[in-house]
Design an enzyme around this catalytic site. Structure first.
Site, PDB file in Angstrom:
ATOM      1  N   LYS A  14       0.833  -1.202   0.000  1.00  0.00           N
ATOM      2  CA  LYS A  14       0.000   0.000   0.000  1.00  0.00           C
ATOM      3  C   LYS A  14       0.878   1.267   0.000  1.00  0.00           C
ATOM      4  O   LYS A  14       2.089   1.184   0.204  1.00  0.00           O
ATOM      5  CB  LYS A  14      -0.927  -0.042   1.228  1.00  0.00           C
ATOM      6  CG  LYS A  14      -1.914  -1.222   1.208  1.00  0.00           C
ATOM      7  CD  LYS A  14      -2.861  -1.173   2.412  1.00  0.00           C
ATOM      8  CE  LYS A  14      -3.851  -2.330   2.387  1.00  0.00           C
ATOM      9  NZ  LYS A  14      -4.831  -2.248   3.499  1.00  0.00           N
ATOM     10  N   TYR A  54     -12.088  -1.772  -3.679  1.00  0.00           N
ATOM     11  CA  TYR A  54     -12.635  -2.034  -2.343  1.00  0.00           C
ATOM     12  C   TYR A  54     -14.175  -1.963  -2.323  1.00  0.00           C
ATOM     13  O   TYR A  54     -14.770  -1.706  -1.264  1.00  0.00           O
ATOM     14  CB  TYR A  54     -12.053  -1.052  -1.326  1.00  0.00           C
ATOM     15  CG  TYR A  54     -10.705  -1.481  -0.778  1.00  0.00           C
ATOM     16  CD1 TYR A  54     -10.563  -2.678  -0.064  1.00  0.00           C
ATOM     17  CD2 TYR A  54      -9.574  -0.691  -0.945  1.00  0.00           C
ATOM     18  CE1 TYR A  54      -9.338  -3.075   0.444  1.00  0.00           C
ATOM     19  CE2 TYR A  54      -8.332  -1.084  -0.433  1.00  0.00           C
ATOM     20  CZ  TYR A  54      -8.229  -2.279   0.263  1.00  0.00           C
ATOM     21  OH  TYR A  54      -7.019  -2.671   0.785  1.00  0.00           O
ATOM     22  N   ARG A  90      -1.459 -14.436   4.241  1.00  0.00           N
ATOM     23  CA  ARG A  90      -2.192 -13.797   5.343  1.00  0.00           C
ATOM     24  C   ARG A  90      -1.433 -13.974   6.669  1.00  0.00           C
ATOM     25  O   ARG A  90      -1.442 -13.085   7.516  1.00  0.00           O
ATOM     26  CB  ARG A  90      -3.606 -14.382   5.460  1.00  0.00           C
ATOM     27  CG  ARG A  90      -4.460 -14.250   4.197  1.00  0.00           C
ATOM     28  CD  ARG A  90      -5.161 -12.942   4.038  1.00  0.00           C
ATOM     29  NE  ARG A  90      -6.026 -12.602   5.145  1.00  0.00           N
ATOM     30  CZ  ARG A  90      -6.758 -11.486   5.188  1.00  0.00           C
ATOM     31  NH1 ARG A  90      -6.738 -10.621   4.167  1.00  0.00           N
ATOM     32  NH2 ARG A  90      -7.505 -11.217   6.202  1.00  0.00           N
ATOM     33  N   THR A  96      -5.304  -7.530  10.602  1.00  0.00           N
ATOM     34  CA  THR A  96      -5.587  -6.215  10.005  1.00  0.00           C
ATOM     35  C   THR A  96      -5.080  -5.075  10.896  1.00  0.00           C
ATOM     36  O   THR A  96      -4.451  -4.141  10.412  1.00  0.00           O
ATOM     37  CB  THR A  96      -7.117  -6.053   9.808  1.00  0.00           C
ATOM     38  OG1 THR A  96      -7.607  -7.200   9.119  1.00  0.00           O
ATOM     39  CG2 THR A  96      -7.443  -4.801   9.029  1.00  0.00           C
ATOM     40  N   ARG A 107       2.719  -6.623   9.339  1.00  0.00           N
ATOM     41  CA  ARG A 107       1.959  -5.517   9.933  1.00  0.00           C
ATOM     42  C   ARG A 107       2.444  -5.190  11.335  1.00  0.00           C
ATOM     43  O   ARG A 107       2.565  -4.005  11.692  1.00  0.00           O
ATOM     44  CB  ARG A 107       0.470  -5.847   9.910  1.00  0.00           C
ATOM     45  CG  ARG A 107      -0.126  -5.672   8.500  1.00  0.00           C
ATOM     46  CD  ARG A 107      -1.450  -6.329   8.348  1.00  0.00           C
ATOM     47  NE  ARG A 107      -2.198  -5.882   7.163  1.00  0.00           N
ATOM     48  CZ  ARG A 107      -3.325  -6.449   6.750  1.00  0.00           C
ATOM     49  NH1 ARG A 107      -3.847  -7.463   7.436  1.00  0.00           N
ATOM     50  NH2 ARG A 107      -3.936  -6.019   5.677  1.00  0.00           N
ATOM     51  N   ASN A 117      -1.831  -0.127   6.977  1.00  0.00           N
ATOM     52  CA  ASN A 117      -1.283  -1.405   7.457  1.00  0.00           C
ATOM     53  C   ASN A 117      -0.421  -2.130   6.406  1.00  0.00           C
ATOM     54  O   ASN A 117      -0.333  -3.343   6.391  1.00  0.00           O
ATOM     55  CB  ASN A 117      -2.417  -2.295   7.995  1.00  0.00           C
ATOM     56  CG  ASN A 117      -3.483  -2.569   6.949  1.00  0.00           C
ATOM     57  OD1 ASN A 117      -3.351  -2.159   5.809  1.00  0.00           O
ATOM     58  ND2 ASN A 117      -4.523  -3.286   7.335  1.00  0.00           N
ATOM     59  N   HIS A 120      -1.942  -5.520   1.468  1.00  0.00           N
ATOM     60  CA  HIS A 120      -3.227  -6.188   1.234  1.00  0.00           C
ATOM     61  C   HIS A 120      -2.934  -7.604   0.779  1.00  0.00           C
ATOM     62  O   HIS A 120      -1.953  -7.834   0.067  1.00  0.00           O
ATOM     63  CB  HIS A 120      -4.017  -5.472   0.137  1.00  0.00           C
ATOM     64  CG  HIS A 120      -5.184  -6.279  -0.359  1.00  0.00           C
ATOM     65  ND1 HIS A 120      -6.390  -6.277   0.289  1.00  0.00           N
ATOM     66  CD2 HIS A 120      -5.299  -7.160  -1.387  1.00  0.00           C
ATOM     67  CE1 HIS A 120      -7.216  -7.113  -0.341  1.00  0.00           C
ATOM     68  NE2 HIS A 120      -6.574  -7.663  -1.362  1.00  0.00           N
ATOM     69  N   GLU A 131      -9.557 -10.262  -7.715  1.00  0.00           N
ATOM     70  CA  GLU A 131      -8.594  -9.180  -7.469  1.00  0.00           C
ATOM     71  C   GLU A 131      -7.430  -9.238  -8.449  1.00  0.00           C
ATOM     72  O   GLU A 131      -6.945  -8.204  -8.905  1.00  0.00           O
ATOM     73  CB  GLU A 131      -8.099  -9.258  -6.021  1.00  0.00           C
ATOM     74  CG  GLU A 131      -9.200  -8.917  -5.024  1.00  0.00           C
ATOM     75  CD  GLU A 131      -8.764  -9.022  -3.565  1.00  0.00           C
ATOM     76  OE1 GLU A 131      -9.590  -8.721  -2.695  1.00  0.00           O
ATOM     77  OE2 GLU A 131      -7.598  -9.409  -3.300  1.00  0.00           O
TER      78      GLU A 131
HETATM   79  P1  GDP Z   1      -7.648  -7.136   5.538  1.00  0.00           P
HETATM   80  O1  GDP Z   1      -8.219  -8.282   4.730  1.00  0.00           O
HETATM   81  O2  GDP Z   1      -6.819  -7.591   6.702  1.00  0.00           O
HETATM   82  O3  GDP Z   1      -6.911  -6.125   4.680  1.00  0.00           O
HETATM   83  O4  GDP Z   1      -8.883  -6.361   6.211  1.00  0.00           O
HETATM   84  P2  GDP Z   1     -10.360  -5.968   5.677  1.00  0.00           P
HETATM   85  O5  GDP Z   1     -10.664  -6.636   4.362  1.00  0.00           O
HETATM   86  O6  GDP Z   1     -11.296  -6.162   6.803  1.00  0.00           O
HETATM   87  O7  GDP Z   1     -10.258  -4.394   5.427  1.00  0.00           O
HETATM   88  C1  GDP Z   1      -9.665  -3.861   4.261  1.00  0.00           C
HETATM   89  C2  GDP Z   1      -8.792  -2.704   4.650  1.00  0.00           C
HETATM   90  O8  GDP Z   1      -9.606  -1.665   5.194  1.00  0.00           O
HETATM   91  C3  GDP Z   1      -7.776  -2.986   5.756  1.00  0.00           C
HETATM   92  O9  GDP Z   1      -6.594  -3.610   5.298  1.00  0.00           O
HETATM   93  C4  GDP Z   1      -7.516  -1.612   6.291  1.00  0.00           C
HETATM   94  O10 GDP Z   1      -6.626  -0.864   5.447  1.00  0.00           O
HETATM   95  C5  GDP Z   1      -8.901  -0.973   6.222  1.00  0.00           C
HETATM   96  N1  GDP Z   1      -9.642  -1.160   7.481  1.00  0.00           N
HETATM   97  C6  GDP Z   1     -10.176  -2.320   7.990  1.00  0.00           C
HETATM   98  N2  GDP Z   1     -10.820  -2.111   9.152  1.00  0.00           N
HETATM   99  C7  GDP Z   1     -10.712  -0.772   9.384  1.00  0.00           C
HETATM  100  C8  GDP Z   1     -11.200   0.075  10.436  1.00  0.00           C
HETATM  101  O11 GDP Z   1     -11.846  -0.358  11.387  1.00  0.00           O
HETATM  102  N3  GDP Z   1     -10.885   1.411  10.323  1.00  0.00           N
HETATM  103  C9  GDP Z   1     -10.180   1.926   9.268  1.00  0.00           C
HETATM  104  N4  GDP Z   1      -9.908   3.252   9.240  1.00  0.00           N
HETATM  105  N5  GDP Z   1      -9.709   1.167   8.273  1.00  0.00           N
HETATM  106  C10 GDP Z   1      -9.972  -0.172   8.323  1.00  0.00           C
END
Ligand code: GDP
Length: 143
Positions: A14, A54, A90, A96, A107, A117, A120, A131
């Site tokens: 990212k 997204y 992962r 996350t 991370r 973080n 992805h 994707e």
């Molecule tokens: P991942 O699969 O671990 O990347 O997590 P998710 O698919 O749940 O979320 C996608 C992305 O959204 C994450 O990698 C973060 O960059 C962002 N994100 C997820 N949860 C939060 C949150 O609670 N707050 C904020 N600001 N960003 C979030």
């Protein structure tokens, strides 16, 4: 990709990872784990392209902020290939929220917060296929 258990997944470094100059370190971790880089390129998403990527999160409260962040600078997108690579990537990434990520994960070691973080990684075979197709044509993926 004939071998049993072989998978492909999409990885993104990212904008925070590119700004922190950890492209090499992230790629080193993948390669050290025996994961093959089958495609790689750098690009700078527009806000609209980040929203497209997204789209599943469009109802979430952080969607605007997340897509601003993802379009704030260049990213590196990669196709990773290996046995069980979706889950293994992962694991290397960690949870996350970097505060909840296991010590030593990408991370936990490099990320500032739950949004910024560093990486992805696709979470399942179906999302990996979608994707990968968002960023790469089959011709750009090296077997
Ligand atoms: P991942 O699969 O671990 O990347 O997590 P998710 O698919 O749940 O979320 C996608 C992305 O959204 C994450 O990698 C973060 O960059 C962002 N994100 C997820 N949860 C939060 C949150 O609670 N707050 C904020 N600001 N960003 C979030």
């Amino acid at each position: 990709m004939q071998q049993q258990g072989m998978q492909r997944t999409l990885s993104i470094i990212k904008p925070d990872g590119v700004r922190k100059k950890v492209i090499g370190e992230v790629v080193r971790r993948f390669e050290s784990a025996g994961i093959r880089i089958a495609a790689m390129k750098m690009l700078h998403l527009s806000k609209r392209e980040a929203e497209g990527f997204y789209a599943v999160h469009r109802e979430r409260p952080f969607f605007g902020s997340l897509t601003d962040f993802m379009s704030s600078g260049p990213i590196v997108v990669m196709v990773l290939e290996g046995e069980n690579v979706i889950a293994r990537n992962r694991e290397l990434m960690g949870a996350t929220d970097p505060k909840k990520a296991d010590a030593g994960t990408i991370r936990a070691s490099m990320a500032d917060n739950i949004e910024h973080n560093i990486v992805h990684g696709s979470d399942a075979p179906e999302t990996a296929a979608t994707e990968i197709r968002y960023f790469f044509s089959e011709l750009e993926i090296v077997s």
